[in-house]
Design a protein around this motif. Structure first.
Motif, PDB file in Angstrom:
ATOM      1  N   LYS A  51       0.850  -1.207   0.000  1.00 31.70           N
ATOM      2  CA  LYS A  51       0.000   0.000   0.000  1.00 31.70           C
ATOM      3  C   LYS A  51       0.879   1.247   0.000  1.00 31.70           C
ATOM      4  O   LYS A  51       1.898   1.304   0.699  1.00 31.70           O
ATOM      5  N   VAL A  52       0.442   2.237  -0.762  1.00 34.95           N
ATOM      6  CA  VAL A  52       1.213   3.474  -0.890  1.00 34.95           C
ATOM      7  C   VAL A  52       1.185   4.242   0.430  1.00 34.95           C
ATOM      8  O   VAL A  52       0.116   4.636   0.897  1.00 34.95           O
ATOM      9  N   MET A  53       2.354   4.428   1.019  1.00 37.85           N
ATOM     10  CA  MET A  53       2.449   5.245   2.232  1.00 37.85           C
ATOM     11  C   MET A  53       2.738   6.688   1.873  1.00 37.85           C
ATOM     12  O   MET A  53       2.243   7.608   2.512  1.00 37.85           O
ATOM     13  N   HIS A  63       1.424  15.480   4.990  1.00 41.73           N
ATOM     14  CA  HIS A  63       2.235  15.874   6.151  1.00 41.73           C
ATOM     15  C   HIS A  63       1.923  17.296   6.616  1.00 41.73           C
ATOM     16  O   HIS A  63       1.904  17.569   7.815  1.00 41.73           O
ATOM     17  N   ASP A 159      -2.758   1.915   7.336  1.00 44.64           N
ATOM     18  CA  ASP A 159      -4.160   1.495   7.401  1.00 44.64           C
ATOM     19  C   ASP A 159      -4.354   0.595   8.641  1.00 44.64           C
ATOM     20  O   ASP A 159      -3.395   0.006   9.136  1.00 44.64           O
TER      21      ASP A 159
HETATM   22  N1  AG3 Z   1       0.002   7.088   6.478  1.00 41.89           N
HETATM   23  C1  AG3 Z   1      -1.302   6.909   5.881  1.00 41.89           C
HETATM   24  C2  AG3 Z   1      -1.215   6.112   4.632  1.00 41.89           C
HETATM   25  C3  AG3 Z   1      -2.406   5.284   4.364  1.00 41.89           C
HETATM   26  C4  AG3 Z   1      -2.513   5.023   2.912  1.00 41.89           C
HETATM   27  N2  AG3 Z   1      -3.322   3.893   2.628  1.00 41.89           N
HETATM   28  C5  AG3 Z   1      -3.288   3.213   1.485  1.00 41.89           C
HETATM   29  N3  AG3 Z   1      -2.530   3.539   0.514  1.00 41.89           N
HETATM   30  N4  AG3 Z   1      -4.088   2.170   1.354  1.00 41.89           N
HETATM   31  C6  AG3 Z   1       1.017   7.637   5.678  1.00 41.89           C
HETATM   32  C7  AG3 Z   1       2.328   7.702   6.356  1.00 41.89           C
HETATM   33  C8  AG3 Z   1       3.139   8.827   5.842  1.00 41.89           C
HETATM   34  N5  AG3 Z   1       3.902   9.430   6.873  1.00 41.89           N
END
Ligand code: AG3
Length: 275
Positions: A51-53, A63, A159
């Motif tokens: 999953k793309v963070m 951010h 997630d």
């Molecule tokens: N945190 C939330 C990312 C969630 C994305 N979910 C997904 N692609 N299914 C991101 C962390 C960055 N600091």
């Protein structure tokens, strides 16, 4: 020339794709699979469990919106706790505020931090700041055990799967309430209203039972599920849409303005009626 297409499914049968020109990193940590791909249109992309963070091109939206919304509401925020956020993007944004004295970051997975230092120097720059302190440990245990107090707690999580499930549970929010100062604020990432509305509604209800003030807010993040992303804001006294300074004095921002701040609390009807 792309070597393959990386796809992330957002709803059954639909999602996003990236042309990948290089695999820069791929390994299993103790907790999850971590990958860094070079893409043609979004720069480097950090993936956790497929999953793309974040991507280099749009990480600023997430951010800035996680951090400057609470930080611009008070100049009394001195002690910040970041749970997760091992890439460093949230810490980088917090460090732009001169009134912040100390940031404690609690990240469970050391590999995320190491990978960010190596591949995302523009995110991890804050790790060397004297105001920054990193603890590689479990955020859920940390908030249970600590006697430290904070003016702001940011939950910058993945997630709600694997080690992140507990970061959306009532016990965790209760512990955050305990470690916040009376003028304290909690902000956490809360998934996509387009894809995860039921989940958002459940979590919002839990937090509303714990904090006197709770609001959802949104931002447009092109590479997250459906592009519409939400955040949860909780506090004891601070109203997130109170009168704000007409603009923020920090100059190197690319998304946040005080107008965006106010607008981000305006929710589409399908979302508003559900939370
Ligand atoms: N945190 C939330 C990312 C969630 C994305 N979910 C997904 N692609 N299914 C991101 C962390 C960055 N600091």
């Amino acid at each position: 020339i792309p070597i393959f297409q990386f796809k992330e499914e957002h709803l059954p049968g639909s999602g996003i794709y990236f042309d990948v020109i290089d695999i820069l990193f791929s390994a299993h940590s103790k907790y999850q699979r971590i990958e860094v791909f070079q893409t043609t249109s979004y720069g480097k992309v950090l993936l956790v469990d497929g999953k793309v963070m974040l991507t280099e091109r749009d990480e600023f939206v997430y951010h800035e919106m996680l951090t400057h919304v609470p930080l611009n509401l008070s100049d009394k925020i001195k002690e910040v706790l970041i749970i997760g956020g091992g890439d460093g993007g949230s810490a980088r944004e917090c460090l732009k505020h001169k009134n912040i004295k100390h940031i404690k970051q609690v990240e469970i997975d050391e590999m995320v931090v190491e990978v960010s230092k190596k591949f995302f120097p523009s995110l991890s720059s804050g790790f060397n700041d004297p105001r920054f302190e990193l603890c590689i440990c479990d955020g859920i245990n940390f908030v249970k055990q600590t006697s430290d107090k904070f003016d702001l707690v940011l939950v910058d999580s993945t997630d709600p799967i694997g080690p992140a499930v507990g970061l959306f549970e009532a016990d965790f929010f209760e512990n955050i309430k305990r470690i916040l100062n009376p003028e304290g604020i909690l902000v956490f990432q809360l998934e996509s209203p387009w894809c995860h509305l039921e989940f958002i509604s459940e979590v919002s209800k839990k937090v509303k039972n714990i904090f006197p003030i709770f609001k959802n807010y949104v931002a447009f993040i092109p590479t997250y599920p459906a592009g519409l992303w939400s955040f949860g804001f909780a506090s004891f006294t601070i109203d997130p849409i109170k009168e704000l300074p007409s603009d923020i004095s920090i100059s190197d921002l690319k998304y946040y303005t005080t107008e965006i701040h106010k607008a981000s609390f305006a929710l589409p009807r399908f979302f508003k009626n559900y939370v």
